[in-house]
Motif scaffolding. Structure first.
Motif, PDB file in Angstrom:
ATOM      1  N   GLU A 249       0.802  -1.220   0.000  1.00  0.00           N
ATOM      2  CA  GLU A 249       0.000   0.000   0.000  1.00  0.00           C
ATOM      3  C   GLU A 249       0.839   1.276   0.000  1.00  0.00           C
ATOM      4  O   GLU A 249       0.388   2.318  -0.487  1.00  0.00           O
ATOM      5  CB  GLU A 249      -0.945   0.001   1.204  1.00  0.00           C
ATOM      6  N   LYS A 292      -6.997   6.569  -2.014  1.00  0.00           N
ATOM      7  CA  LYS A 292      -6.905   5.138  -1.701  1.00  0.00           C
ATOM      8  C   LYS A 292      -8.295   4.511  -1.620  1.00  0.00           C
ATOM      9  O   LYS A 292      -8.586   3.489  -2.255  1.00  0.00           O
ATOM     10  CB  LYS A 292      -6.186   4.936  -0.361  1.00  0.00           C
ATOM     11  N   TRP A 314      -1.686  -5.058  -3.040  1.00  0.00           N
ATOM     12  CA  TRP A 314      -2.845  -4.611  -3.817  1.00  0.00           C
ATOM     13  C   TRP A 314      -2.500  -4.699  -5.295  1.00  0.00           C
ATOM     14  O   TRP A 314      -1.371  -4.442  -5.694  1.00  0.00           O
ATOM     15  CB  TRP A 314      -3.224  -3.188  -3.433  1.00  0.00           C
TER      16      TRP A 314
END
Length: 334
Positions: A249, A292, A314
């Motif tokens: 992230e 995000k 991700w």
């Protein structure tokens, strides 16, 4: 305690600082540091210096009485290396001669322009840096390094280089962290709960945000907060490659800030028309959080397992890739 060694990039004006560089290098080696740096620079060595800065743990700028050889832009290679270290957010220690005018004439700038640029750069460092240490002679320099570097390590911990025999201790730390992560995952799923409250957007909708950036003009530095408006499709086009393949992230902030570093000069020149460089772009933390959540809620990225450090990864979804393909086709049609 794990035995670490750190890489230090030494930045100077050039051969006029050779004596000080030797003292500094010896002091660093005696403390267990590896020292890097270039005395003579040309346009061909710039890329090599930047690779060294990328890989270093700490950046030490040693300033005597010269601004140094100039690049094609009129900015010295020393100044450019400093700007690059700032953009990479490297911990920086400045060691500055207390009275540069007292140095031998051959160790000072000889032209009025050179003296002016040296003075401006010296004042810039004093304004910008938290750690500026003055020295009068070689003994002062050696003592300053021995005192300042341990403090740098304490204030700015770095991964450094670890001897192979200490890897077992690291593995034990990793195992402990994995247990903590597993416990946290059992408590909540924050991402899913936050995304429920966010409406979906289409790629043509605009999103406005602000960011911090350091702007350089005429040897002076100023922190600005420009506004930027981007379509969600443009934001996806910037961030998408950062998650294909899957990535942790923290790539959100790294990719968006690198993009702003590359494109902020246009925003800055609306306020500072003669600005020649920008550095340390950093998006507003709330705007970053919104981006995000929006990409997750739009099903443009999804979690897809963990890496060997147990960081959640991700990845760009097929839906996002299709959206990007549509956007690119629209650009080609125009």
């Amino acid at each position: 305690m794990i035995d670490k060694r750190y890489h230090v990039f030494i930045c100077t004006s050039g051969v006029d600082m050779q004596a000080e560089r030797v003292v500094l290098s010896q002091a660093l080696v005696s403390q267990g540091f590896f020292s890097w740096g270039l005395e003579q620079r040309t346009p061909l060595t710039t890329a090599f210096a930047r690779r060294q800065i990328d890989d270093c743990d700490y950046f030490v700028l040693l300033l005597g009485g010269c601004y140094g050889d100039l690049s094609a832009s009129g900015v010295s290679y020393m100044h450019l290396e400093y700007i690059y270290a700032v953009t990479k957010q490297k911990p920086i220690l400045v060691l500055m001669h207390e009275a540069p005018d007292s140095r031998a004439p051959e160790l000072q700038e000889k032209t009025g322009e050179g003296k002016s640029k040296f003075s401006d750069f010296r004042q810039q460092l004093q304004r910008e840096r938290d750690v500026v240490v003055s020295y009068r002679n070689m003994r002062d320099l050696e003592m300053a390094v021995r005192h300042a570097m341990p403090q740098m390590i304490e204030r700015h911990p770095s991964a450094g280089w670890i001897r192979p025999q200490n890897t077992q201790k690291l593995q034990e730390e990793v195992d402990q962290l994995r247990q903590k992560i597993a416990q946290l995952e059992l408590k909540s799923n924050v991402f899913r709960e936050e995304a429920i409250q966010i409406p979906r957007v289409n790629p043509d909708e605009l999103f406005a945000f602000d960011y911090k950036v350091h702007a350089y003009q005429d040897g002076n530095f100023k922190e600005l907060r420009p506004q930027r408006k981007m379509k969600w499709g443009e934001i996806l086009a910037v961030l998408g490659p950062g998650f294909s393949p899957a990535a942790p992230e923290e790539n959100f902030s790294r990719v968006i800030n690198e993009f702003l570093n590359q494109t902020s000069l246009g925003d800055v020149r609306e306020v500072m028309p003669r600005a020649h460089a920008t550095a340390r772009s950093q998006i507003n933390i709330r705007a970053l959080h919104t981006i995000k959540m929006q990409l997750k809620h739009n099903n443009w990225i999804v979690p897809t397992g963990r890496d060997n450090r147990q960081r959640l990864l991700w990845e760009l979804t097929p839906q996002a890739e299709k959206t990007l393909m549509t956007i690119n086709q629209g650009k080609k049609a125009i």
